[in-house]
Design an enzyme around this catalytic site. Structure first.
Site, PDB file in Angstrom:
ATOM      1  N   SER A 260       0.829  -1.202   0.000  1.00 31.61           N
ATOM      2  CA  SER A 260       0.000   0.000   0.000  1.00 31.61           C
ATOM      3  C   SER A 260       0.863   1.252   0.000  1.00 31.61           C
ATOM      4  O   SER A 260       1.974   1.269   0.526  1.00 31.61           O
ATOM      5  CB  SER A 260      -0.864  -0.037   1.249  1.00 31.61           C
ATOM      6  OG  SER A 260      -1.007   1.248   1.777  1.00 31.61           O
ATOM      7  N   LYS A 261       0.315   2.298  -0.576  1.00 36.80           N
ATOM      8  CA  LYS A 261       1.075   3.547  -0.644  1.00 36.80           C
ATOM      9  C   LYS A 261       0.711   4.449   0.532  1.00 36.80           C
ATOM     10  O   LYS A 261       1.245   5.524   0.672  1.00 36.80           O
ATOM     11  CB  LYS A 261       0.749   4.270  -1.958  1.00 36.80           C
ATOM     12  CG  LYS A 261       1.460   3.695  -3.154  1.00 36.80           C
ATOM     13  CD  LYS A 261       1.704   4.794  -4.193  1.00 36.80           C
ATOM     14  CE  LYS A 261       2.806   4.465  -5.164  1.00 36.80           C
ATOM     15  NZ  LYS A 261       2.467   3.396  -6.092  1.00 36.80           N
ATOM     16  N   ARG A 262      -0.225   3.999   1.335  1.00 36.11           N
ATOM     17  CA  ARG A 262      -0.644   4.865   2.444  1.00 36.11           C
ATOM     18  C   ARG A 262       0.519   5.101   3.391  1.00 36.11           C
ATOM     19  O   ARG A 262       1.206   4.171   3.797  1.00 36.11           O
ATOM     20  CB  ARG A 262      -1.814   4.237   3.205  1.00 36.11           C
ATOM     21  CG  ARG A 262      -3.140   4.366   2.497  1.00 36.11           C
ATOM     22  CD  ARG A 262      -4.241   4.184   3.499  1.00 36.11           C
ATOM     23  NE  ARG A 262      -4.035   2.983   4.279  1.00 36.11           N
ATOM     24  CZ  ARG A 262      -4.493   1.777   3.949  1.00 36.11           C
ATOM     25  NH1 ARG A 262      -5.168   1.621   2.840  1.00 36.11           N
ATOM     26  NH2 ARG A 262      -4.281   0.743   4.737  1.00 36.11           N
TER      27      ARG A 262
END
Ligand code: GLU
Length: 487
Positions: A260-262
């Site tokens: 995830s890029k979060r």
């Protein structure tokens, strides 16, 4: 082994990603193992994506982790220091003159050409390629402009870019991780190398800098593999040696999707802020996609340096198993010296860690947490006022009277114990268990009320650990209070 010069080349566009740290570690391991250098180069050619403070934050994170680049910007007492050094400047925006010189060389050699195509024209061209299902690439509209025309148009103030001219044939990337990967040059775009704002693109700058900074091994994420044939062409056109390439696999979530890029999931700083220890993070991230011996998980930093082997990095994506990270962090916490754990715990706990009793509680509770931000909650009961209901003191089918009797008797027994029995929880446990056997009591009816009397909680550490933490006097005090509660 010849000393390797490796580099991390981040763009200062935000927080430092777990994947970037993994690349940095592989760079670092290889450099240190071979007695070479690890270089930090800041790739800020895309000025629209810069984030203020990103470089400082990256350097601070590196410092916390103890990985200091040998060359490149550094931070000292909160001050950013950017020295020229041997192969610097190490920030690309300070190297524009250097790139310009090589662009001129490529133009002169006819390995590059000016392109005046407008945005509208390029968009129209791409649209048409999409509809006719052609490979999207520049149609070389400006390839054969004459020298005079180019000069005149530049003098007239027309905007232009410079493109590399991809030669015919094929390009092979010999990659340490992925093996030999063949690309057909016909599929490769005439990449823009100099933008209209006078900045080079990544592709040009990376090649020139890797060459001038004498980088021997380019280690980076596999998303860059499709760009590498262009880089190899540029190295050759400019007469530079081609470095060794190693494209490391993507990091994946436990369900094998792309990580995830979060920010909360991938920012290294967030992991440190949650109380993962630098040592555990380095061990965990430094072995993502590479395990030195395959028969264990815990490796200290020196071992990772000594055992690192690029050719053993796995091709398939490396899964970020957070349960494993928790386990690893717990292992490191368990094995720390008391002095050290007090220091790392300090920022996470608002209790007086210099107090001996709290330090003993810390020794017990650190085994039961995965990260330091869970510690405050574990330590609070040791200092909290009693708040429990007296019925909690009563073991299963027994009565309040039984509980009271057991507490009175064990209190007397504890009062008579020698100080030597309080050296550690094991010694206390031996005494209390012997007492239970001798008096033919059952464990639950003694240990349950004793534990609740000490902890005030339904679930807690064992009564022996609690007695050790509180010490004789405070332990007795708590037991007496419980006896009072029972009326
Ligand atoms: N600036 C690129 C990045 O941000 C570097 C890629 C490379 O290592 O060549 O990832």
């Amino acid at each position: 082994m010849t000393p390797a010069r490796t580099r991390l080349a981040p763009s200062p566009t935000g927080f430092i990603h777990i994947g970037t740290l993994r690349t940095a570690l592989f760079d670092y391991f290889l450099a240190k193992q071979t007695g070479g250098e690890f270089i930090l180069r800041i790739e800020d050619t895309d000025q629209t994506r810069l984030v203020a403070g990103a470089l400082e934050s990256l350097l601070r994170t590196f410092k916390k982790l103890g990985i200091e680049p040998d060359e490149g910007p550094r931070i000292d007492n909160e001050n950013l220091i950017v020295e020229k050094g041997d192969c610097g400047p190490y920030v690309q925006s300070a190297r524009l003159d250097i790139y310009k010189k090589y662009v001129d060389q490529l133009l002169k050699q006819k390995d590059a050409y000016h392109c005046f195509c407008s945005k509208e024209r390029l968009e129209g061209m791409r649209e048409q390629q999409r509809t006719t299902k052609q490979t999207p690439k520049y149609d070389r509209h400006c390839l054969n402009l004459s020298g005079e025309e180019v000069k005149a148009r530049i003098e007239a103030g027309e905007q232009y870019v410079v493109r590399m001219k991809v030669p015919e044939g094929e390009t092979i990337v010999d990659d340490v991780v992925r093996g030999s990967v063949k690309f057909q040059n016909a599929d490769i775009d005439d990449q823009v190398i100099l933008k209209s704002d006078g900045f080079p693109t990544y592709h040009l700058a990376v090649v020139i800098d890797d060459a001038l900074m004498k980088i021997t091994h380019v280690i980076r994420g596999e998303e860059w593999l499709p760009s590498t044939p262009k880089h190899i062409m540029l190295f050759k056109m400019l007469g530079f040696d081609v470095p060794v390439f190693a494209h490391v696999p993507l990091l994946l979530n436990a369900d094998k999707t792309k990580l995830s890029k979060r920010q909360g999931d991938v920012a290294v700083e967030d992991y440190l802020n949650k109380g993962y220890l630098p040592e555990a993070l380095l061990n965990f991230i430094g072995t993502l996609g590479f395990n030195p011996t395959g028969d264990r998980e815990i490796y200290d930093f020196e071992e990772l340096i000594a055992m690192f082997d690029l050719s053993k990095v796995k091709k398939s994506g490396a899964v970020m198993n957070l349960e494993k990270l928790d386990w690893m962090n717990n292992q490191y916490l368990k094995n720390m010296e008391l002095k050290e754990i007090i220091e790392v715990a300090r920022p996470f706990v608002s209790l007086d860690l210099d107090n001996d009793m709290i330090a003993r509680a810390l020794i017990i509770e650190r085994d039961r947490i995965n990260k330091l931000d869970e510690l405050q909650e574990k330590l609070e009961p040791y200092v909290a006022e009693f708040q429990y209901d007296s019925s909690l003191l009563v073991w299963k089918k027994s009565t309040a009277q039984d509980a009271k009797l057991q507490l009175k008797q064990i209190k007397n027994f504890i009062e008579d114990l020698e100080d030597a029995s309080f050296v550690n929880s094991e010694a206390i446990e031996r005494e209390v268990r012997a007492y239970i056997v001798k008096n033919e009591l059952d464990n639950g009816s003694v240990l349950w009320p004793l534990r609740v009397a000490l902890s005030g909680q339904e679930k807690s550490s064992s009564p022996f650990e609690l007695l050790w933490v509180f010490g004789k006097e405070k332990g007795i005090e708590r037991i007496s209070k419980a006896i009072e509660f029972l009326g």
